[in-house]
Design a protein around this motif. Structure first.
Motif, mmCIF file in Angstrom:
data_model
loop_
_atom_site.group_PDB
_atom_site.id
_atom_site.type_symbol
_atom_site.label_atom_id
_atom_site.label_comp_id
_atom_site.label_asym_id
_atom_site.label_seq_id
_atom_site.Cartn_x
_atom_site.Cartn_y
_atom_site.Cartn_z
ATOM 1 N N ARG A 1 13.752 -3.215 -2.262
ATOM 2 C CA ARG A 1 13.106 -3.815 -1.343
ATOM 3 C C ARG A 1 13.389 -3.314 -0.214
ATOM 4 N NH1 ARG A 1 15.789 -8.528 -3.815
ATOM 5 N NH2 ARG A 1 17.513 -8.450 -2.063
ATOM 6 N N ARG A 2 14.587 -2.445 0.155
ATOM 7 C CA ARG A 2 14.762 -2.081 1.247
ATOM 8 C C ARG A 2 14.340 -0.583 1.461
ATOM 9 N NH1 ARG A 2 18.556 -4.237 4.458
ATOM 10 N NH2 ARG A 2 19.799 -6.004 3.566
ATOM 11 N N HIS A 3 14.025 0.047 0.166
ATOM 12 C CA HIS A 3 13.009 1.279 0.392
ATOM 13 C C HIS A 3 11.694 0.927 0.513
ATOM 14 C CE1 HIS A 3 14.950 5.055 -1.707
ATOM 15 N NE2 HIS A 3 15.964 4.161 -1.544
ATOM 16 N N LEU A 4 11.141 -0.013 0.015
ATOM 17 C CA LEU A 4 9.713 -0.731 0.443
ATOM 18 C C LEU A 4 9.534 -0.756 1.841
ATOM 19 C CD1 LEU A 4 6.931 -1.380 -0.685
ATOM 20 C CD2 LEU A 4 7.758 -3.952 -1.107
ATOM 21 N N ARG A 5 10.478 -1.560 2.343
ATOM 22 C CA ARG A 5 10.491 -1.929 3.919
ATOM 23 C C ARG A 5 10.757 -0.728 4.625
ATOM 24 N NH1 ARG A 5 14.591 -5.096 4.272
ATOM 25 N NH2 ARG A 5 13.595 -6.825 3.331
ATOM 26 N N ALA A 6 11.494 0.242 4.415
ATOM 27 C CA ALA A 6 11.792 1.476 5.164
ATOM 28 C C ALA A 6 10.326 2.495 5.086
ATOM 29 C CB ALA A 6 12.714 2.443 4.540
ATOM 30 N N SER A 7 9.728 2.518 3.813
ATOM 31 C CA SER A 7 8.405 3.191 3.911
ATOM 32 C C SER A 7 7.472 2.528 4.643
ATOM 33 C CB SER A 7 8.057 3.590 2.495
ATOM 34 O OG SER A 7 6.929 4.310 2.309
ATOM 35 N N ALA A 8 7.260 1.113 4.665
ATOM 36 C CA ALA A 8 6.077 0.297 5.293
ATOM 37 C C ALA A 8 6.183 0.405 6.612
ATOM 38 C CB ALA A 8 6.124 -0.902 4.739
ATOM 39 N N ARG A 9 7.562 0.574 7.201
ATOM 40 C CA ARG A 9 7.819 0.616 8.600
ATOM 41 C C ARG A 9 7.835 2.076 9.354
ATOM 42 N NH1 ARG A 9 12.960 -3.855 9.277
ATOM 43 N NH2 ARG A 9 11.600 -5.811 8.886
#
Length: 266
Positions: A185-193
């Motif tokens: 989840r945190r990888h996904l959020r990091a890339s999306a932001r």
């Protein structure tokens, strides 16, 4: 196994191989150093290659904290280079690794020789986002259907079929299977932001932007956006390639990148 330590104490696993000028290879979102396994030896024949496990992946720590961001990952890269005694290196980042490489080159310009940005984008506010059909394919409830959709975003159908006919089942670009859910989840959020648009103009390193011509996972239209925004960049498309151009089309992509890293030709 060598580990560096980020400023927040997170242990970061990395590996060194080869000899020559240092080259850092940065992998995609939710993937470990094994992303590069199919081609790493080709680069190690010419350079001292550094590969690392992002926090949350591989043999690195997996904190459940707000420490995951593309800009923060760039600080992790700096910590790895410090631990390895490397002051300056070429940097080749693909997908999310390319997003991290943008920040690293902007924040640590004195530490970057040449820069290669593969199948990546400047971030959502100014980049071209994947289409709704791709989002739907990746949001299915059936894990095997999602895996298949991701596989077909990475590689051409003919290449997948040839690999599977040869007995291959595992692909190192589909995510680190050992990752806990919180790290995914945190990888996904990091890339999306990610948003490095304003920082791109500060990048001084000569840069090669590489992209598969048929990439819909990270749309090919992002390549000219990056190339036009960067002060010293050239762009090359790999015809027929999807997101994992560096693996399926290694016979084209690896010599292209090596030529640029060695003498600036591409």
């Amino acid at each position: 196994m060598p580990h560096a330590y980020a400023p927040d104490g997170t242990a970061l696993h990395y590996e060194l191989r080869g000899s020559g000028e240092p080259l850092v290879l940065l992998s995609g979102q939710s993937n470990s150093r094994h992303w590069w396994d199919p081609v790493v030896e080709d680069f190690a024949a010419a350079f001292t290659v550094v590969t690392l496990d992002w926090r949350g992946t591989g043999d690195s720590d997996r904190p459940d904290s707000d420490s995951y961001s593309t800009r923060g990952f760039a600080d992790d890269v700096a910590a790895v280079l410090d631990d390895a005694g490397i002051g300056r290196a070429h940097v080749y980042g693909t997908s999310m690794g390319g997003r991290v490489a943008q920040w690293f080159a902007a924040e640590f310009p004195e530490r970057v020789g040449r820069l290669v940005l593969g199948c990546t984008s400047p971030g959502a506010p100014h980049g071209v986002e994947r289409g709704p059909e791709v989002r739907r394919a990746l949001a299915q409830g059936d894990p095997e259907a999602v895996r298949r959709a991701l596989l077909e975003l990475m590689y051409t159908p003919a290449w997948i079929a040839a690999q599977e006919e040869g007995g291959r089942r595992e692909f190192g670009t589909l995510g680190d299977p050992s990752m806990p859910a919180h790290a995914r989840r945190r990888h996904l959020r990091a890339s999306a932001r990610h948003d490095a648009w304003d920082a791109l103009v500060r990048i001084k390193a000569p840069t090669l932007v590489v992209h598969g011509s048929d990439d819909t996972f990270n749309p090919t239209a992002n390549a000219p956006l990056l190339a036009e925004r960067l002060p010293d960049a050239r762009m090359r498309l790999v015809p027929g390639a999807r997101h994992a151009y560096f693996e399926e089309f290694a016979e084209v992509a690896t010599p292209l990148v090596l030529g640029f890293l060695r003498d600036g030709e591409a």
